[in-house]
Scaffold this motif. Sequence first.
Motif, PDB file in Angstrom:
ATOM      1  N   GLU A  65       3.188  32.014  -9.269  1.00 47.76           N
ATOM      2  CA  GLU A  65       2.082  31.307  -8.619  1.00 47.76           C
ATOM      3  C   GLU A  65       1.160  30.756  -9.699  1.00 47.76           C
ATOM      4  O   GLU A  65       0.771  31.486 -10.617  1.00 47.76           O
ATOM      5  N   ASN A  84       3.396  27.557  -3.986  1.00 52.83           N
ATOM      6  CA  ASN A  84       3.048  28.430  -5.132  1.00 52.83           C
ATOM      7  C   ASN A  84       2.097  27.746  -6.104  1.00 52.83           C
ATOM      8  O   ASN A  84       1.768  28.308  -7.143  1.00 52.83           O
ATOM      9  N   ARG A  96       1.267  35.748 -11.506  1.00 54.59           N
ATOM     10  CA  ARG A  96       0.157  34.841 -11.234  1.00 54.59           C
ATOM     11  C   ARG A  96      -0.492  34.415 -12.547  1.00 54.59           C
ATOM     12  O   ARG A  96      -0.948  35.253 -13.331  1.00 54.59           O
ATOM     13  N   VAL A 150       5.597  39.235  -8.126  1.00 52.13           N
ATOM     14  CA  VAL A 150       4.963  37.919  -8.320  1.00 52.13           C
ATOM     15  C   VAL A 150       4.350  37.868  -9.709  1.00 52.13           C
ATOM     16  O   VAL A 150       3.963  38.904 -10.273  1.00 52.13           O
ATOM     17  N   GLN A 198      -5.387  35.255  -1.912  1.00 52.36           N
ATOM     18  CA  GLN A 198      -4.096  35.387  -2.610  1.00 52.36           C
ATOM     19  C   GLN A 198      -3.987  36.711  -3.350  1.00 52.36           C
ATOM     20  O   GLN A 198      -2.921  37.341  -3.361  1.00 52.36           O
TER      21      GLN A 198
END
Length: 242
Positions: free
Chosen positions: A67, A102, A38, A36, A127
């Motif tokens: 995200e 997201n 972020r 992921v 998260q």
Amino acid sequence: PTLGSLEVFDDIASISRQACDDLIPLCCDAIAARGVCRIALAGGSTPKLLYRLMAENQQAFDWAKIELFWGDERNVLPEDDDSNFRMVREAMLDHVPIPEANVFRVPIDPADPAATALQYEATLKAQFGGDSLQWDLVLLGMGDDAHTASLFPQTTAIDSSDRLFVENWVEKFDTFRQTLTAPAINSARNVWFLIGGAGKREALQHVWGDRQAPAEFPSQLIRPSAGKLRWMIAIDAMPETA
Ligand code: 6PG
């Protein structure tokens, strides 16, 4: 600058092109390493072109694994002209295939800023799985009063050390803002300031100057504990004696 790397560009457009180019490998590496990427997005006007470029180059991003969060937000509903969410939606979100799940908008309730902040802080902790927000990137702008995110001079959020995201009363605007705190920003792997315009020159002079006065020049608070700090500055914002 006391800390981090300084890169000087002709203008905000060239900063934006460089930032977009560098975002592609940053996202790829984060996704390869942790599944992921972020990012905490900056509001205001400077980052708009970067967000448009991300949409134009959308095929280079794995949107299902990115995200997006907001580093700060105004105390307005998402369709308000002042909303940082609306600015990002129009520049980027409406044009890219990012799953709605997201996109972590600050759930503004203009009548209850404190509850809004607690709710978003809980979302961040859930998260990230805990209190240390290991952002892959925090994008920041800086105001001509040396504020960043919504950490404005002489406001209480500057001193917040036990919170990650807070409401912040800003006297000069006679309104509440919502903002990441400095500790919540400083845990990032990468922090990029995107700054342009002659109006920012004096603030930069102070922020980079020797006098540490974060209450007056809140951008001085941004010192990633382990991450990389990058100042991407347009030449018109550079102090003479930098
Ligand atoms: C906001 C931003 C704010 C912004 C600076 C610079 O909510 O307005 O997050 O911190 O980055 O005010 O704004 P400009 O990019 O418009 O100069």
